[in-house]
Design a protein around this motif. Structure first.
Motif, PDB file in Angstrom:
ATOM      1  N   MET A  32      11.539  -3.801  -9.966  1.00  0.00           N
ATOM      2  CA  MET A  32      11.485  -3.496  -8.528  1.00  0.00           C
ATOM      3  C   MET A  32      10.603  -4.473  -7.744  1.00  0.00           C
ATOM      4  SD  MET A  32      13.378  -0.902  -8.220  1.00  0.00           S
ATOM      5  CE  MET A  32      12.987  -0.291  -6.569  1.00  0.00           C
ATOM      6  N   CYS A  33       9.858  -5.299  -8.441  1.00  0.00           N
ATOM      7  CA  CYS A  33       8.939  -6.229  -7.752  1.00  0.00           C
ATOM      8  C   CYS A  33       9.735  -7.253  -6.950  1.00  0.00           C
ATOM      9  CB  CYS A  33       8.071  -6.937  -8.788  1.00  0.00           C
ATOM     10  SG  CYS A  33       7.086  -8.259  -8.077  1.00  0.00           S
ATOM     11  N   MET A  34       9.342  -7.438  -5.676  1.00  0.00           N
ATOM     12  CA  MET A  34      10.069  -8.408  -4.849  1.00  0.00           C
ATOM     13  C   MET A  34       9.259  -9.689  -4.647  1.00  0.00           C
ATOM     14  SD  MET A  34       9.890  -6.618  -1.133  1.00  0.00           S
ATOM     15  CE  MET A  34       8.381  -6.502  -0.176  1.00  0.00           C
ATOM     16  N   GLN A  35       8.222  -9.866  -5.470  1.00  0.00           N
ATOM     17  CA  GLN A  35       7.449 -11.116  -5.488  1.00  0.00           C
ATOM     18  C   GLN A  35       6.822 -11.481  -4.140  1.00  0.00           C
ATOM     19  OE1 GLN A  35       6.914 -13.488  -8.301  1.00  0.00           O
ATOM     20  NE2 GLN A  35       7.154 -11.446  -9.150  1.00  0.00           N
ATOM     21  N   CYS A  36       6.365 -10.458  -3.423  1.00  0.00           N
ATOM     22  CA  CYS A  36       5.754 -10.743  -2.115  1.00  0.00           C
ATOM     23  C   CYS A  36       4.342 -11.302  -2.263  1.00  0.00           C
ATOM     24  CB  CYS A  36       5.736  -9.480  -1.260  1.00  0.00           C
ATOM     25  SG  CYS A  36       4.624  -8.204  -1.908  1.00  0.00           S
ATOM     26  N   PRO A  53      -0.975 -10.185 -11.167  1.00  0.00           N
ATOM     27  CA  PRO A  53       0.143  -9.257 -11.439  1.00  0.00           C
ATOM     28  C   PRO A  53       1.511  -9.783 -11.013  1.00  0.00           C
ATOM     29  CG  PRO A  53      -1.696  -8.100 -10.424  1.00  0.00           C
ATOM     30  CD  PRO A  53      -2.068  -9.542 -10.446  1.00  0.00           C
ATOM     31  N   GLN A  54       1.597 -10.324  -9.815  1.00  0.00           N
ATOM     32  CA  GLN A  54       2.900 -10.824  -9.331  1.00  0.00           C
ATOM     33  C   GLN A  54       3.472 -11.847 -10.311  1.00  0.00           C
ATOM     34  OE1 GLN A  54       2.153 -13.712  -6.451  1.00  0.00           O
ATOM     35  NE2 GLN A  54       4.289 -14.279  -6.185  1.00  0.00           N
ATOM     36  N   GLU A  55       2.591 -12.730 -10.822  1.00  0.00           N
ATOM     37  CA  GLU A  55       3.046 -13.773 -11.734  1.00  0.00           C
ATOM     38  C   GLU A  55       3.450 -13.154 -13.086  1.00  0.00           C
ATOM     39  OE1 GLU A  55       0.563 -17.292 -11.225  1.00  0.00           O
ATOM     40  OE2 GLU A  55       0.762 -17.548 -13.394  1.00  0.00           O
ATOM     41  N   ARG A  86      -1.388  -1.112  -1.729  1.00  0.00           N
ATOM     42  CA  ARG A  86      -0.795  -2.077  -0.791  1.00  0.00           C
ATOM     43  C   ARG A  86       0.612  -2.537  -1.148  1.00  0.00           C
ATOM     44  NH1 ARG A  86      -6.265  -5.500   0.164  1.00  0.00           N
ATOM     45  NH2 ARG A  86      -7.281  -3.953   1.442  1.00  0.00           N
ATOM     46  N   CYS A  87       1.070  -2.246  -2.350  1.00  0.00           N
ATOM     47  CA  CYS A  87       2.385  -2.764  -2.752  1.00  0.00           C
ATOM     48  C   CYS A  87       3.493  -2.126  -1.898  1.00  0.00           C
ATOM     49  CB  CYS A  87       2.636  -2.443  -4.234  1.00  0.00           C
ATOM     50  SG  CYS A  87       4.300  -2.876  -4.763  1.00  0.00           S
ATOM     51  N   PRO A  88       4.278  -2.941  -1.187  1.00  0.00           N
ATOM     52  CA  PRO A  88       5.335  -2.375  -0.344  1.00  0.00           C
ATOM     53  C   PRO A  88       6.417  -1.649  -1.133  1.00  0.00           C
ATOM     54  CG  PRO A  88       5.478  -4.776  -0.390  1.00  0.00           C
ATOM     55  CD  PRO A  88       4.218  -4.409  -1.110  1.00  0.00           C
ATOM     56  N   ARG A  89       6.537  -1.973  -2.422  1.00  0.00           N
ATOM     57  CA  ARG A  89       7.536  -1.318  -3.273  1.00  0.00           C
ATOM     58  C   ARG A  89       6.939  -0.164  -4.076  1.00  0.00           C
ATOM     59  NH1 ARG A  89      12.265  -4.604  -4.433  1.00  0.00           N
ATOM     60  NH2 ARG A  89      13.128  -4.872  -2.364  1.00  0.00           N
ATOM     61  N   GLU A  90       5.658   0.101  -3.864  1.00  0.00           N
ATOM     62  CA  GLU A  90       4.953   1.211  -4.526  1.00  0.00           C
ATOM     63  C   GLU A  90       4.998   1.142  -6.052  1.00  0.00           C
ATOM     64  OE1 GLU A  90       6.285   4.865  -2.785  1.00  0.00           O
ATOM     65  OE2 GLU A  90       5.540   4.310  -0.814  1.00  0.00           O
ATOM     66  N   LEU A  91       4.889  -0.057  -6.585  1.00  0.00           N
ATOM     67  CA  LEU A  91       4.843  -0.200  -8.046  1.00  0.00           C
ATOM     68  C   LEU A  91       3.494   0.310  -8.562  1.00  0.00           C
ATOM     69  CD1 LEU A  91       7.150  -2.437  -7.510  1.00  0.00           C
ATOM     70  CD2 LEU A  91       6.339  -3.417  -9.636  1.00  0.00           C
ATOM     71  N   PRO A  92       3.490   1.021  -9.681  1.00  0.00           N
ATOM     72  CA  PRO A  92       2.212   1.441 -10.295  1.00  0.00           C
ATOM     73  C   PRO A  92       1.588   0.272 -11.066  1.00  0.00           C
ATOM     74  CG  PRO A  92       4.060   2.271 -11.565  1.00  0.00           C
ATOM     75  CD  PRO A  92       4.668   1.493 -10.428  1.00  0.00           C
TER      76      PRO A  92
HETATM   77  S1  SF4 Z   1       2.793  -6.218  -4.151  1.00  0.00           S
HETATM   78 FE1  SF4 Z   1       4.384  -5.123  -5.296  1.00  0.00          FE
HETATM   79  S2  SF4 Z   1       6.337  -6.062  -4.697  1.00  0.00           S
HETATM   80 FE2  SF4 Z   1       4.660  -7.448  -4.052  1.00  0.00          FE
HETATM   81  S3  SF4 Z   1       4.431  -8.922  -5.761  1.00  0.00           S
HETATM   82 FE3  SF4 Z   1       3.003  -7.249  -6.131  1.00  0.00          FE
HETATM   83  S4  SF4 Z   1       4.110  -5.799  -7.426  1.00  0.00           S
HETATM   84 FE4  SF4 Z   1       5.610  -7.155  -6.511  1.00  0.00          FE
END
Ligand code: SF4
Ligand code: SF4
Length: 209
Positions: A32-36, A53-55, A86-92
């Motif tokens: 679900m991560c959109m790499q924002c 985390p994003q990486e 803060r994650c817009p996709r609400e990832l845990p």
């Molecule tokens: S904030 Fe959420 S959607 Fe954005 S890169 Fe991190 S995990 Fe992915």
């Protein structure tokens, strides 16, 4: 390479994302991560991460199994939860980071000299024995983790802090000979056994379906 690691490499050949989804706590969220990049920008570790985390999530999707599981990045997470709120996709995110660290440990490929790895191991052994942490034994375990000589050096370097704690009544040397513990030791062990059983059946159900 450990047997369980070899088995997982075979089972999930070329599909590390699926391996994470099926074996890592909250791993099914990674896709679900959109790499924002909001999580990496919000993390107090900022530029100190090897892989923020994003990486890590991008590397999972790219199939970089060894680089992810042998990285010490997951062990750096302090569980501050900045990223989650803060994650817009609400990832845990925090749970996934800890889940990856735990999975790497289960496979026997986590970086063993990583200080948080060592601390987590000592903390859990210390806590699960009596139901309460014996701070003195935990500190001694950390001081001596790299051998006796280094342990003595560490102890000498921290002696003024230790004396201050003793004077303030925050450290009791008698803790070395037993120390405080929960009254219901059997209850603690039964609770842990039950938790392991629940975890095992949860994993089995996840694998099955
Ligand atoms: S904030 Fe959420 S959607 Fe954005 S890169 Fe991190 S995990 Fe992915
Ligand atoms: S919970 Fe972990 S990954 Fe998330 S911002 Fe805090 S330290 Fe970084």
């Amino acid at each position: 390479m450990s047997d369980v690691n070899t088995q997982m490499v075979e089972q999930y050949r070329n599909n590390f994302l699926r391996e994470v989804e099926e074996n890592v706590e909250e791993g099914e969220w990674v896709k679900m991560c959109m790499q924002c990049g909001v999580c990496s920008g919000s993390c107090p570790f900022g530029p100190h991460w090897e892989h923020p985390p994003q990486e890590i999530f991008m590397m999972i999707r790219a199939g970089k199994r060894d680089e992810v599981l042998q990285s010490d990045s997951m062990w750096m997470c302090t569980s501050c939860y900045n990223c989650i709120v803060r994650c817009p996709r609400e990832l845990p995110i925090t749970h996934i980071m800890h889940g990856l660290a735990h999975y790497a440990k289960r496979l026997g490929i986590a970086p063993k000299n990583q200080p948080t790895y060592k601390f987590a191991e000592l903390f859990w052994k210390n806590l699960s024995k009596t139901g309460r942490v014996n701070e003195l034994k935990l500190s001694m375990g950390l001081y001596f983790k790299d051998g006796f000589a280094q342990g003595v050096k560490n102890g000498m370097a921290m002696q003024s802090v230790a004396l201050g704690l003793v004077k303030a009544g925050r450290l009791n040397v008698m803790e070395l000979f037993g120390g405080h513990k929960c009254k219901d030791q059997k209850g603690i062990q039964a609770m842990l056994k039950k938790a392991y059983e629940i975890e095992r059946s949860r994993k089995a159900a996840k694998m099955a379906g």
